[in-house]
Design an enzyme around this catalytic site. Sequence first.
Site, PDB file in Angstrom:
ATOM      1  N   ASP A  87       0.796  -1.232   0.000  1.00 38.47           N
ATOM      2  CA  ASP A  87       0.000   0.000   0.000  1.00 38.47           C
ATOM      3  C   ASP A  87       0.828   1.282   0.000  1.00 38.47           C
ATOM      4  OD1 ASP A  87       1.053  -0.107   2.546  1.00 38.47           O
ATOM      5  OD2 ASP A  87      -0.860  -0.040   3.598  1.00 38.47           O
ATOM      6  N   HIS A  88       2.105   1.202   0.384  1.00 40.68           N
ATOM      7  CA  HIS A  88       2.896   2.422   0.578  1.00 40.68           C
ATOM      8  C   HIS A  88       3.588   2.932  -0.687  1.00 40.68           C
ATOM      9  CE1 HIS A  88       2.223   2.377   4.823  1.00 40.68           C
ATOM     10  NE2 HIS A  88       3.184   3.234   5.084  1.00 40.68           N
ATOM     11  N   ASP A 102       3.711  -0.466  11.140  1.00 42.93           N
ATOM     12  CA  ASP A 102       3.194   0.850  10.770  1.00 42.93           C
ATOM     13  C   ASP A 102       2.600   1.467  12.023  1.00 42.93           C
ATOM     14  OD1 ASP A 102       2.244   2.402   8.000  1.00 42.93           O
ATOM     15  OD2 ASP A 102       1.010   2.836   9.743  1.00 42.93           O
ATOM     16  N   ARG A 111      -2.359  12.689   9.901  1.00 39.74           N
ATOM     17  CA  ARG A 111      -1.214  13.556  10.182  1.00 39.74           C
ATOM     18  C   ARG A 111      -1.191  14.729   9.204  1.00 39.74           C
ATOM     19  NH1 ARG A 111       3.192   8.747  11.432  1.00 39.74           N
ATOM     20  NH2 ARG A 111       2.456   8.375  13.557  1.00 39.74           N
ATOM     21  N   SER A 150      11.645   7.213  15.138  1.00 40.62           N
ATOM     22  CA  SER A 150      11.163   6.026  14.454  1.00 40.62           C
ATOM     23  C   SER A 150      11.910   4.785  14.920  1.00 40.62           C
ATOM     24  CB  SER A 150      11.333   6.187  12.948  1.00 40.62           C
ATOM     25  OG  SER A 150      11.113   4.970  12.277  1.00 40.62           O
ATOM     26  N   ARG A 191      12.813   2.345  13.135  1.00 36.41           N
ATOM     27  CA  ARG A 191      13.374   1.648  11.971  1.00 36.41           C
ATOM     28  C   ARG A 191      14.657   0.884  12.314  1.00 36.41           C
ATOM     29  NH1 ARG A 191      14.434   7.342   9.444  1.00 36.41           N
ATOM     30  NH2 ARG A 191      12.189   7.179   9.466  1.00 36.41           N
TER      31      ARG A 191
END
Length: 754
Positions: free
Chosen positions: A95-96, A160, A448, A643, A645
Amino acid sequence: MVFDIDMIKSVYAAFPKRIAAARKAVGKPLTLTEKILYAHLSEGEATKGYERGVSYVDFKPDRVAMQDATAQMALLQFMQAGRSQVAVPSTVHCDHLIQAEVGATKDLAKAKDKNREVYDFLSSVSNKYGLGFWKPGAGIIHQVVLENYAFPGGMMIGTDSHTPNAGGLGMVAIGVGGADACDVMAGLPWELKFPKLIGVKLTGKLSGWTAAKDVILKVAGILTVKGGTGCIVEYFGEGARSLSATGKGTICNMGAEIGATTSIFGYDEKSEAYLRGTDRSAIADLANEIKEHLTGDPEVYASPSDYFDEVIEINLSELEPHINGPFTPDLAWPLSKFAAAVRENNWPQKLEVGLIGSCTNSSYEDISRAASLAQQAVDKKLKAKSEYTITPGSEQVRYTVERDGFLGVFENMGGVVLANACGPCIGQWARHGAEKQEKNSIITSFNRNFAKRADGNPNTHSFVASPEIVTAMAIAGDLTFNPQTDTLTNEEGMQVRLEEPAGLELPTKGFAVEDAGYQAPAADGASVEVKVAPDSDRLQLLEPFLPWEGTDLKGLKLLIKAKGKCTTDHISMAGPWLRFRGHLDNISNNLLIGAVNFFSEETNKVKNQLDGTYGEVPAVQRQYKLHNIGSVVVGDENYGEGSSREHAAMEPRFLGVRAILVKSFARIHETNLKKQGMLALTFDNPADYALVQEDDTIDIVGLDTFSPGKPLTVVLHHSDGSTDEIKVNHTYNEGQIKWFQAGSALNLVKENAI
């Protein structure tokens, strides 16, 4: 059927016994959040009272969901675990990587061509290791999860931040980094600091222009973007029970904007209706058998201040529609005060674009209520003054709302339907003219609205509201328009008023879809080949990190002494580097390029001790690696915040950094470093940070007796021949020390699997 009914039966079978044991151990009634957390303690964890905000606890989630940008590295890591199948039910959602530009059909076709090798990799690796794969165009991860996988009382992690969307169906669903997802898929427990609890009591009932979105917009205004940090928000009360399941999902989804770990609602009649409406009656039947365990104990809700760390009360009957922004999702304006705020702050009054949909507001209820306003515009001879886009959350929703005529209504109003993907919500929007960086206003039903997030233009004033308010504003083309009180001039010069929106929680004819976009994994993936081209610049198979040599680490060079804030974005930037998320070598070229060098106050410029020249951080580190010389990164307070990550931990490990020595760590990054076989160390005396000099050669001593709670020694050899010996601390437990010794957590998993 794509959900895992046997897994759910197992969870529910154990639920009553686990709840009883937890209530006995804690000695008091339990919130819903506590029930689910205690029911998912990992094996080896005793049922006991954990201190909120302090105790670290190992959990065993029921499932994992990953979006395509983060799934790449997570699955590349998983391939090293030595497992033939994932340990828990898992899915990948494309989806990204789909950019919104002209419309759904052309945008999707372009994305499939541009990202073909990534999609082929994700499809093949999912097929081989037993993951469900949702193809590009199938929908946004959170909407697809809500429609297919979320279940009351369950626990899931997702790569996510808006994974909490599943809390709308009573699930503890938490956003994590790819490394955490990889570990759970490999069979490792998942660690979380036991959260504090915020209770939100909802009374009354929504009506008129007010929607579920306005609840979280109001809460964001109360708690701010930091008020929910380290907390789980639990909604309860008669008002909570009156909300649709998808409305609850909207509230939980945007709870990420207050920093909450997750948000949750209890199981009720609306939950049951949604489960049955999405062909999951089997789950509803099972949930009904233990429904008293799928909500908080009555004593908790009778005296919430005794059981929650903070309590907020909102009367839905009195709640106004809200518009939040610009530039931050917690600047909350009641609609009645918004027009004055626009004028007083000199925000651009003309509305350029209204955008509805996204993972936050793309349900059948959202679309039908917005469509009722679009139909009014057509009937009352009004033309939308602003551009207007619709992003369906899933192919199932898109197909159903097209069948029921809603998409045609939007098109009659001038709307453009975008692909079932994240699109503008995450900045995947090729907005024409954004490069001019002109001052303008847009309004969305997304979550956001930070500067540059949607279109890259720092001067775009982005506001957040419900789909109903966004649609009304797009029709008016004016941010000072209040649909509750104001009229509009139609094409015939008449003054007309928009009536209150109306819609349906669920389609009367049921949901329908021709191809939901789901690919089930192979029954036996042994013969499936994972598709990664050897010359790809976007994907790269990983090699296991080498195990510890069994000796102290000596002769290490200082790579950089970072000054001040050094987040994971400073360590591994996003933006244009997104395309390399699946290629560790290429993305490692952004290692610490945003960190400020203490000695020069510059970024991406450090001294190469091999020849005395100055170069970019990754280039200097590659020189050390070429000569088989390890290095150390020194940092300041809260190193690695932001984040989660995993690239920020994998890149230094890949390039040969052996240790990170700082004043203090952000917890998630510290854990990520440990998982990659790095030494994450802290100064016993923070003032020793000042002793580190630019030309230092460094020894780390005491690794032969490395054990929990026992400090290590760092020796700084300065260029003038002098030395400083300092004590450094760590938080490694026995299991994490084994990760270090094996070279990484996954190496240890693989050893145990052989």
